[in-house]
Structures are given as C-alpha cells and as structure tokens.
Write a protein that holds these residues in place. Structure first.
Motif, PDB file in Angstrom:
ATOM      1  N   THR A  45       0.822  -1.218   0.000  1.00 26.99           N
ATOM      2  CA  THR A  45       0.000   0.000   0.000  1.00 26.99           C
ATOM      3  C   THR A  45       0.850   1.259   0.000  1.00 26.99           C
ATOM      4  OG1 THR A  45      -1.680  -1.209   1.268  1.00 26.99           O
ATOM      5  CG2 THR A  45      -1.890   1.190   1.166  1.00 26.99           C
ATOM      6  N   ASN A  46       1.795   1.334   0.927  1.00 24.93           N
ATOM      7  CA  ASN A  46       2.652   2.526   1.021  1.00 24.93           C
ATOM      8  C   ASN A  46       3.558   2.653  -0.201  1.00 24.93           C
ATOM      9  OD1 ASN A  46       1.509   3.014   3.502  1.00 24.93           O
ATOM     10  ND2 ASN A  46       3.193   2.146   4.683  1.00 24.93           N
ATOM     11  N   PHE A  47       4.023   1.526  -0.703  1.00 23.84           N
ATOM     12  CA  PHE A  47       4.876   1.511  -1.894  1.00 23.84           C
ATOM     13  C   PHE A  47       4.141   2.099  -3.097  1.00 23.84           C
ATOM     14  CE2 PHE A  47       6.009  -0.847  -5.803  1.00 23.84           C
ATOM     15  CZ  PHE A  47       7.356  -0.534  -5.917  1.00 23.84           C
ATOM     16  N   VAL A  48       2.904   1.656  -3.315  1.00 29.19           N
ATOM     17  CA  VAL A  48       2.111   2.142  -4.443  1.00 29.19           C
ATOM     18  C   VAL A  48       1.873   3.651  -4.324  1.00 29.19           C
ATOM     19  CG1 VAL A  48      -0.175   2.065  -5.520  1.00 29.19           C
ATOM     20  CG2 VAL A  48       0.996  -0.065  -4.910  1.00 29.19           C
ATOM     21  N   LYS A  49       1.510   4.113  -3.135  1.00 29.72           N
ATOM     22  CA  LYS A  49       1.283   5.541  -2.926  1.00 29.72           C
ATOM     23  C   LYS A  49       2.549   6.350  -3.187  1.00 29.72           C
ATOM     24  CE  LYS A  49      -2.393   5.087   0.564  1.00 29.72           C
ATOM     25  NZ  LYS A  49      -2.739   5.305   1.994  1.00 29.72           N
ATOM     26  N   GLU A  57       6.424  14.090 -10.518  1.00 30.63           N
ATOM     27  CA  GLU A  57       7.622  14.851 -10.887  1.00 30.63           C
ATOM     28  C   GLU A  57       8.549  14.047 -11.790  1.00 30.63           C
ATOM     29  OE1 GLU A  57       9.798  16.817  -7.820  1.00 30.63           O
ATOM     30  OE2 GLU A  57       8.015  17.158  -6.593  1.00 30.63           O
ATOM     31  N   HIS A  58       8.488  12.722 -11.670  1.00 32.45           N
ATOM     32  CA  HIS A  58       9.366  11.838 -12.454  1.00 32.45           C
ATOM     33  C   HIS A  58       8.493  10.779 -13.134  1.00 32.45           C
ATOM     34  CE1 HIS A  58      12.798  13.630 -10.332  1.00 32.45           C
ATOM     35  NE2 HIS A  58      12.069  13.510  -9.228  1.00 32.45           N
ATOM     36  N   PRO A  59       7.835  11.132 -14.224  1.00 29.42           N
ATOM     37  CA  PRO A  59       6.858  10.248 -14.877  1.00 29.42           C
ATOM     38  C   PRO A  59       7.424   8.933 -15.396  1.00 29.42           C
ATOM     39  CG  PRO A  59       7.348  12.162 -16.249  1.00 29.42           C
ATOM     40  CD  PRO A  59       7.947  12.430 -14.912  1.00 29.42           C
ATOM     41  N   ASP A  60       8.736   8.840 -15.575  1.00 28.52           N
ATOM     42  CA  ASP A  60       9.324   7.606 -16.105  1.00 28.52           C
ATOM     43  C   ASP A  60       9.484   6.515 -15.042  1.00 28.52           C
ATOM     44  OD1 ASP A  60       9.509   8.623 -18.661  1.00 28.52           O
ATOM     45  OD2 ASP A  60      11.552   9.358 -18.395  1.00 28.52           O
ATOM     46  N   VAL A  61       9.372   6.860 -13.775  1.00 24.44           N
ATOM     47  CA  VAL A  61       9.531   5.879 -12.701  1.00 24.44           C
ATOM     48  C   VAL A  61       8.331   4.928 -12.700  1.00 24.44           C
ATOM     49  CG1 VAL A  61       9.705   5.542 -10.213  1.00 24.44           C
ATOM     50  CG2 VAL A  61      10.882   7.460 -11.290  1.00 24.44           C
ATOM     51  N   THR A  62       8.596   3.638 -12.570  1.00 29.16           N
ATOM     52  CA  THR A  62       7.532   2.634 -12.565  1.00 29.16           C
ATOM     53  C   THR A  62       7.612   1.770 -11.306  1.00 29.16           C
ATOM     54  OG1 THR A  62       8.818   0.897 -13.660  1.00 29.16           O
ATOM     55  CG2 THR A  62       7.702   2.508 -15.082  1.00 29.16           C
ATOM     56  N   GLY A  66      10.943   0.440  -8.858  1.00 33.58           N
ATOM     57  CA  GLY A  66      10.973   0.418  -7.400  1.00 33.58           C
ATOM     58  C   GLY A  66      11.233  -0.974  -6.858  1.00 33.58           C
ATOM     59  N   MET A  67      10.656  -1.986  -7.483  1.00 33.44           N
ATOM     60  CA  MET A  67      10.864  -3.371  -7.038  1.00 33.44           C
ATOM     61  C   MET A  67      12.337  -3.771  -7.167  1.00 33.44           C
ATOM     62  SD  MET A  67       7.546  -5.022  -8.907  1.00 33.44           S
ATOM     63  CE  MET A  67       5.876  -4.474  -8.539  1.00 33.44           C
ATOM     64  N   LYS A 130      16.477   5.866 -14.418  1.00 34.47           N
ATOM     65  CA  LYS A 130      17.041   6.466 -15.629  1.00 34.47           C
ATOM     66  C   LYS A 130      17.830   5.434 -16.431  1.00 34.47           C
ATOM     67  CE  LYS A 130      20.189  10.136 -17.169  1.00 34.47           C
ATOM     68  NZ  LYS A 130      21.119  11.211 -16.728  1.00 34.47           N
ATOM     69  N   SER A 131      18.619   4.613 -15.744  1.00 36.81           N
ATOM     70  CA  SER A 131      19.430   3.602 -16.414  1.00 36.81           C
ATOM     71  C   SER A 131      18.553   2.558 -17.108  1.00 36.81           C
ATOM     72  CB  SER A 131      20.355   2.919 -15.393  1.00 36.81           C
ATOM     73  OG  SER A 131      21.082   1.869 -15.990  1.00 36.81           O
ATOM     74  N   ILE A 132      17.510   2.095 -16.426  1.00 39.04           N
ATOM     75  CA  ILE A 132      16.615   1.094 -17.007  1.00 39.04           C
ATOM     76  C   ILE A 132      15.909   1.661 -18.231  1.00 39.04           C
ATOM     77  CG2 ILE A 132      14.522  -0.272 -16.624  1.00 39.04           C
ATOM     78  CD1 ILE A 132      15.357  -0.621 -13.735  1.00 39.04           C
ATOM     79  N   LYS A 133      15.441   2.900 -18.112  1.00 42.08           N
ATOM     80  CA  LYS A 133      14.741   3.537 -19.229  1.00 42.08           C
ATOM     81  C   LYS A 133      15.640   3.608 -20.464  1.00 42.08           C
ATOM     82  CE  LYS A 133      11.339   6.006 -21.008  1.00 42.08           C
ATOM     83  NZ  LYS A 133       9.995   5.426 -21.259  1.00 42.08           N
ATOM     84  N   GLU A 134      16.899   3.963 -20.276  1.00 41.99           N
ATOM     85  CA  GLU A 134      17.831   4.053 -21.397  1.00 41.99           C
ATOM     86  C   GLU A 134      18.066   2.693 -22.037  1.00 41.99           C
ATOM     87  OE1 GLU A 134      21.242   5.843 -19.629  1.00 41.99           O
ATOM     88  OE2 GLU A 134      20.447   7.898 -19.733  1.00 41.99           O
ATOM     89  N   LYS A 135      18.196   1.656 -21.204  1.00 46.16           N
ATOM     90  CA  LYS A 135      18.427   0.305 -21.738  1.00 46.16           C
ATOM     91  C   LYS A 135      17.226  -0.206 -22.515  1.00 46.16           C
ATOM     92  CE  LYS A 135      21.861  -1.357 -18.394  1.00 46.16           C
ATOM     93  NZ  LYS A 135      22.855  -1.806 -19.393  1.00 46.16           N
ATOM     94  N   VAL A 136      16.025   0.031 -21.992  1.00 38.15           N
ATOM     95  CA  VAL A 136      14.810  -0.408 -22.672  1.00 38.15           C
ATOM     96  C   VAL A 136      14.671   0.298 -24.022  1.00 38.15           C
ATOM     97  CG1 VAL A 136      12.285  -0.401 -22.596  1.00 38.15           C
ATOM     98  CG2 VAL A 136      13.586  -1.061 -20.568  1.00 38.15           C
TER      99      VAL A 136
END
Length: 293
Positions: A45-49, A57-62, A66-67, A130-136
């Motif tokens: 619950t807290n993680f999702v929030k 502020e950082h729309p690329d974060v998924t 976080g996992m 940021k690193s994951i986004k670049e690799k994808v």
C-alpha cells in the motif's frame, strides 16, 4: 573484498565458509538439486502511494523500477544473496546486477531480448530508473546486446556443431574462463533474474535455476491487487540456490524486503546504505510513544 590470487574476473572467492557448505556442494552438484522456494503476500500500500506521488515529478519511474531498487538494497544489506557456486567453490559477485527479458513489442511473436541492470552503490531509485529507461529504449530501437546475436547464431547451428560448442562454453563457464563479451549483458551472470509478471495480471511464479553462469536467484512479482481491507497486496516468489546461505539468512532477507515495501522512502537512499529494520520490540515501543503523544 580485495582481489586475491585465485579470484575470477567477475567474482571474489569466498574462503571463510563453514565446512558444511563445501559438503553441500558435493551432495548437491547442480543448482536445481539445491533449490529452495520462498513466497510471501506483501502489503505494498505505502509503496504504491509513494511511486504514484513520485511519478508526478518523475513520470518515467515505474513500480518495476521500485521493485528492482528494493531488491538491490536487500542484496547490499544481505551480501550472501550476491553469492554463487561454481566448480564446487563459493564466490561473491563483484557487482550487484539484475537480469530480465523484455519484449520489443507486446505481441506473441515479438522476440525476447536480454537486459542486465547493474546497480552502483551510490545509486538511488531515480538513478536506477534512468538507467533502465535508457536500456529499454536501446533494445526497442533494435540495438540488442551482443549476447543476443551470439545466441541466435549458435542456436541455429545443426546438432553435430551446436552440441559440442555449447559443451565447450559450459566448460569455460564452470572455470570462469568465458570471454568477457559473452558475460557482459548476460542475464545468467546477474545477481538475480527478475520478472514483473503482474503486468500480465497473474500471480508470482517459481522458476527453475540454470546450471550455466553465476545466477543464484530468480525473483518474480505478481499482480498488485486491492483487497477488502482497502490495502494493496502483491505476491512475491523467489527460487534460490540454498548453497549460498541458510534458511535463517533468507528469511531475514525476506523480512527486510517486506519492511522496505512498507517504508518505501528508503529507495531514495544510496543502494549500498545499510537499512536498519526495527526489531518487534522497537516497533512496539514506537507505537506506545506515539499513543502517549
């Protein structure tokens, strides 16, 4: 650890281990003979929030970013999780990294590509994201890793050629002599293989380990669901080579992971910073203090 004679290019030899661990290597010669499974239903619950607020502020974060970040914190805080067994010896990776397979497109016939995410000690969730986004983006622009091309070439060779070549590669792998170009960006040389199968609306699964490379864990995250109590939960599944640590060590690692999902602000700390998980007695005292206030 400092490099010593006898270490591998990608790992340090662990020498201060109990004799029982060496005997276990004799009894259980392969990873699949030494498999243990762990599962948990984690309150996220807290993680999702936290992630939802961060995305403003950082729309690329998924959620997946976080996992992976929480797993990285767990490995840095519980370093035995970064170990593996090869040639009946115990080793510790020099880096903390996570491998995954991704599809270039969400279609059945779309090819799967390999992605390896190395997490540096000083990184926070934003650095990792940021690193994951670049690799994808690189993969989806058809810039696949070198290992993908090697696998494609060898995989299409006729049996009389492919089988001895694979056997030779396994020999080199067992002794840590495989060329660096075949180890870099290879998910089987990562600390753990991770998969967020929750995006397919399914629960966590248990996946076998592969007796090639240096990977000792496969971790899967299931679908996040809100239940009748109004809180969100997620299935967590892990397949681990039990030769790298004992059950008590694994259980404490799982409790640490659960704690971080409940206290997601730790993701903004450097990955290598030790996470202090309050003992049940400390939690009780904190609750009593808050009631008095």
């Amino acid at each position: 650890m400092k490099k010593r004679f006898g270490d591998r290019r990608d790992a340090y030899r662990v020498r201060d281990v109990h004799g029982m661990q060496y005997i276990m290597n004799d009894f259980f010669k392969t990873r699949n003979e030494a498999i243990v499974y762990m599962n948990a239903k984690i309150d996220v619950t807290n993680f999702v929030k936290y992630i939802d607020n961060l995305k403003k502020e950082h729309p690329d974060v998924t959620y997946f970013h976080g996992m992976v970040d929480i797993l990285a914190h767990a490995v840095y805080s519980r370093p035995y999780l970064n170990r593996f067994v090869a040639n009946r010896k115990i080793w510790e990776h020099k880096d903390v990294s996570f491998g995954a397979t991704i599809k270039a497109e969400f279609e059945d016939k779309s090819e799967e590509c390999i992605m390896v995410m190395k997490v540096l000690p000083e990184w926070t969730l934003l650095d990792l994201s940021k690193s994951i986004k670049e690799k994808v983006n690189k993969i989806r622009n058809n810039q696949s890793a070198d290992i993908d091309g090697v696998v494609e070439f060898v995989g299409h060779l006729p049996n009389p050629l492919r089988i001895p070549i694979v056997g030779f590669l396994k020999f080199l792998d067992r002794h840590g002599w495989l060329p660096k170009s075949l180890m870099d960006d290879n998910l089987y040389y990562a600390t753990a293989i991770v998969s967020d199968i929750g995006v397919f609306k399914t629960g966590a699964i248990y996946h076998h380990l592969v007796d090639f490379g240096t990977n000792s864990m496969v971790v899967t995250f299931g679908e996040i669901k809100k239940e009748s109590d109004g809180r969100s939960y997620m299935e967590f599944g892990a397949t681990i080579d039990e030769r790298i640590a004992d059950g008590f060590y694994f259980c404490k690692a799982l409790k640490l992971i659960e704690y971080m999902f409940d206290n997601p602000e730790v993701m903004m700390k450097p990955a290598s910073e030790h996470i202090h998980m309050p003992l049940p007695v400390e939690k009780k005292k904190n609750k009593e203090i808050s009631k008095e206030d």
